[in-house]
Design a protein around this motif. Structure first.
Motif, PDB file in Angstrom:
ATOM      1  N   ILE A   1      10.749 136.503  25.772  1.00  0.00           N
ATOM      2  CA  ILE A   1      10.177 135.251  25.298  1.00  0.00           C
ATOM      3  C   ILE A   1      10.659 134.083  26.142  1.00  0.00           C
ATOM      4  N   ALA A   2      11.849 134.217  26.738  1.00  0.00           N
ATOM      5  CA  ALA A   2      12.400 133.134  27.556  1.00  0.00           C
ATOM      6  C   ALA A   2      11.596 132.915  28.826  1.00  0.00           C
ATOM      7  N   LEU A   3      10.884 133.935  29.296  1.00  0.00           N
ATOM      8  CA  LEU A   3      10.046 133.756  30.478  1.00  0.00           C
ATOM      9  C   LEU A   3       8.934 132.757  30.212  1.00  0.00           C
ATOM     10  N   ILE A   4       8.572 132.618  28.952  1.00  0.00           N
ATOM     11  CA  ILE A   4       7.552 131.650  28.549  1.00  0.00           C
ATOM     12  C   ILE A   4       8.188 130.311  28.203  1.00  0.00           C
ATOM     13  N   GLN A   5       9.259 130.361  27.419  1.00  0.00           N
ATOM     14  CA  GLN A   5       9.824 129.147  26.833  1.00  0.00           C
ATOM     15  C   GLN A   5      10.932 128.503  27.667  1.00  0.00           C
ATOM     16  N   ALA A   6      11.680 129.318  28.398  1.00  0.00           N
ATOM     17  CA  ALA A   6      12.862 128.764  29.081  1.00  0.00           C
ATOM     18  C   ALA A   6      13.215 129.564  30.330  1.00  0.00           C
ATOM     19  N   PRO A   7      12.301 129.633  31.312  1.00  0.00           N
ATOM     20  CA  PRO A   7      12.599 130.433  32.508  1.00  0.00           C
ATOM     21  C   PRO A   7      13.833 129.963  33.264  1.00  0.00           C
ATOM     22  N   GLN A   8      14.139 128.651  33.191  1.00  0.00           N
ATOM     23  CA  GLN A   8      15.336 128.163  33.865  1.00  0.00           C
ATOM     24  C   GLN A   8      16.586 128.757  33.229  1.00  0.00           C
ATOM     25  N   SER A   9      16.545 129.005  31.916  1.00  0.00           N
ATOM     26  CA  SER A   9      17.687 129.623  31.251  1.00  0.00           C
ATOM     27  C   SER A   9      17.903 131.047  31.749  1.00  0.00           C
ATOM     28  N   VAL A  10      16.818 131.765  32.020  1.00  0.00           N
ATOM     29  CA  VAL A  10      16.937 133.109  32.580  1.00  0.00           C
ATOM     30  C   VAL A  10      17.646 133.040  33.930  1.00  0.00           C
ATOM     31  N   ARG A  11      17.215 132.111  34.771  1.00  0.00           N
ATOM     32  CA  ARG A  11      17.881 131.932  36.069  1.00  0.00           C
ATOM     33  C   ARG A  11      19.351 131.593  35.894  1.00  0.00           C
ATOM     34  N   ASP A  12      19.660 130.703  34.948  1.00  0.00           N
ATOM     35  CA  ASP A  12      21.043 130.290  34.748  1.00  0.00           C
ATOM     36  C   ASP A  12      21.908 131.446  34.267  1.00  0.00           C
ATOM     37  N   VAL A  13      21.356 132.331  33.435  1.00  0.00           N
ATOM     38  CA  VAL A  13      22.123 133.494  32.986  1.00  0.00           C
ATOM     39  C   VAL A  13      22.427 134.409  34.169  1.00  0.00           C
ATOM     40  N   HIS A  14      21.420 134.664  34.983  1.00  0.00           N
ATOM     41  CA  HIS A  14      21.656 135.482  36.183  1.00  0.00           C
ATOM     42  C   HIS A  14      22.747 134.867  37.061  1.00  0.00           C
ATOM     43  N   GLU A  15      22.664 133.574  37.267  1.00  0.00           N
ATOM     44  CA  GLU A  15      23.650 132.921  38.130  1.00  0.00           C
ATOM     45  C   GLU A  15      25.045 133.008  37.520  1.00  0.00           C
ATOM     46  N   ALA A  16      25.127 132.889  36.194  1.00  0.00           N
ATOM     47  CA  ALA A  16      26.429 133.001  35.528  1.00  0.00           C
ATOM     48  C   ALA A  16      27.049 134.373  35.763  1.00  0.00           C
ATOM     49  N   TYR A  17      26.215 135.404  35.781  1.00  0.00           N
ATOM     50  CA  TYR A  17      26.744 136.748  36.030  1.00  0.00           C
ATOM     51  C   TYR A  17      27.165 136.928  37.489  1.00  0.00           C
ATOM     52  N   PHE A  18      26.408 136.366  38.418  1.00  0.00           N
ATOM     53  CA  PHE A  18      26.858 136.408  39.817  1.00  0.00           C
ATOM     54  C   PHE A  18      28.198 135.672  39.963  1.00  0.00           C
ATOM     55  N   GLU A  19      28.316 134.527  39.311  1.00  0.00           N
ATOM     56  CA  GLU A  19      29.574 133.772  39.366  1.00  0.00           C
ATOM     57  C   GLU A  19      30.718 134.579  38.751  1.00  0.00           C
TER      58      GLU A  19
END
Length: 333
Positions: free
Chosen positions: A50-68
């Motif tokens: 659902i985040a791909l529709i409502q909050a795609p930037q949050s998906v990116r931020d979660v990925h970046e948090a895991y890389f960090e």
């Protein structure tokens, strides 16, 4: 046998390249848990998609948090993102396809942002396989099971049945978009039904002959898939395909992992991947969790898993960037 061995050796595996640089490889953790922490309601049938529709930037931020946190591999937010699921929610076919591409873009952008932020890192990387950074950073395209589309807990029972052709038709377009959008490999994950696994491997071989995938199984106990198939039988099926570059388990209780590694290693020499839940107990009928405050952490348990034979380790449901940070620190301080 000799012909199959030759094919396996000739496959250009990004997993093998990564392991040549660093072992164990660290997988990321839960997507939905982190989205919920950031205010995204994931209680719909689309779950984290659902985040791909409502909050795609949050998906990116979660990925970046895991890389960090130290993850080497980001798994795209496409476990429950497929054309049929989106259309069931009233989304057009064309927009459904774009949303799957959005999931890949979010992971790729997170990787590039991370690289830019760390371009002057002291541990400059010198291996040609992964230029411009000190450790391998990969994006795996999540291919969740048909049972996840049913949104009734079927991925925890394996109690669903389609023909091989129907399974392939269900998964094909999502895999095409993932491949075209720039993933490094597929992640066939939370696989609880052997018929679906066989169909996916056939689809990979016939339609995506230049791609590799890992297969990770969902278990009822340490030696059986949720549909009752023995883990050794399922791992043997996966081992026979040269494009399957790692075999393992995910979305299981941590206490099952060590024995499961033993069953897998008995029938394959391929890398073993494990990314269990955090120890909390999921109830598919109510879609709720019971916390287990005394569960051992991933970083406590992972050395046992490496000793048993695992070389790719991460977290699934209810795990966090903190869990992945502690896991990475346990091996790569």
């Amino acid at each position: 046998m000799a012909h199959n061995l030759l094919r396996r050796q000739s496959l250009h595996s990004v997993i093998q390249q990564a392991l040549a640089v660093q072992s164990p490889i660290i997988i990321d953790g839960a997507m939905a848990t982190e989205l919920e922490y950031r205010g995204v309601d994931t209680t719909s049938e689309l779950w984290s998609a659902i985040a791909l529709i409502q909050a795609p930037q949050s998906v990116r931020d979660v990925h970046e948090a895991y890389f960090e946190a130290g993850a080497n591999i980001a798994i795209t937010d496409t476990y429950q993102a497929n054309i049929a699921a989106f259309e069931k929610c009233g989304i057009s076919h064309e927009k459904s396809e774009r949303l799957i591409g959005t999931a890949v873009s979010a992971a790729l952008e997170a990787r590039e942002r991370y690289r830019r932020h760390h371009v002057n890192a002291d541990d400059a990387f010198v291996n040609d396989s992964f230029p411009n950074y000190a450790r391998p950073l990969l994006v795996a395209g999540s291919v969740g099971p048909y049972g996840a589309f049913l949104a009734d807990g079927s991925e925890y029972t394996g109690d669903y049945h389609l023909s091989a052709a129907a399974y392939r038709d269900f998964h094909r377009r999502r895999m095409q978009i993932l491949s075209e959008s720039g993933i490094d490999l597929f992640a066939f994950e939370t696989m609880s039904n052997i018929g679906e696994v066989q169909a996916l491997i056939g689809l990979l071989s016939e339609d995506f002959s230049d791609r590799e995938a890992w297969v990770s199984f969902s278990l009822s106990d340490s030696g059986h898939l949720c549909d009752g198939t023995s883990l050794e039988t399922a791992a043997t099926v996966a081992d026979a395909c040269p494009q399957i570059s790692a075999i393992g388990v995910n979305c299981v209780q941590p206490e099952l992992v060590t024995d499961a590694i033993g069953h897998i290693s008995a029938v394959t020499a391929k890398p073993i991947i494990v990314y269990p839940n955090n120890g909390d107990v999921y109830h598919p009928d109510t879609k709720t969790w019971t916390s287990c405050a005394d569960a051992l952490s991933l970083s406590d348990l992972a050395p046992r898993w490496v000793e048993a034979g695992a070389s790719l380790i991460g977290g699934c449901c209810r795990t966090s960037p903190t869990d992945i940070h502690n896991l990475a620190q346990a091996f790569h301080q």
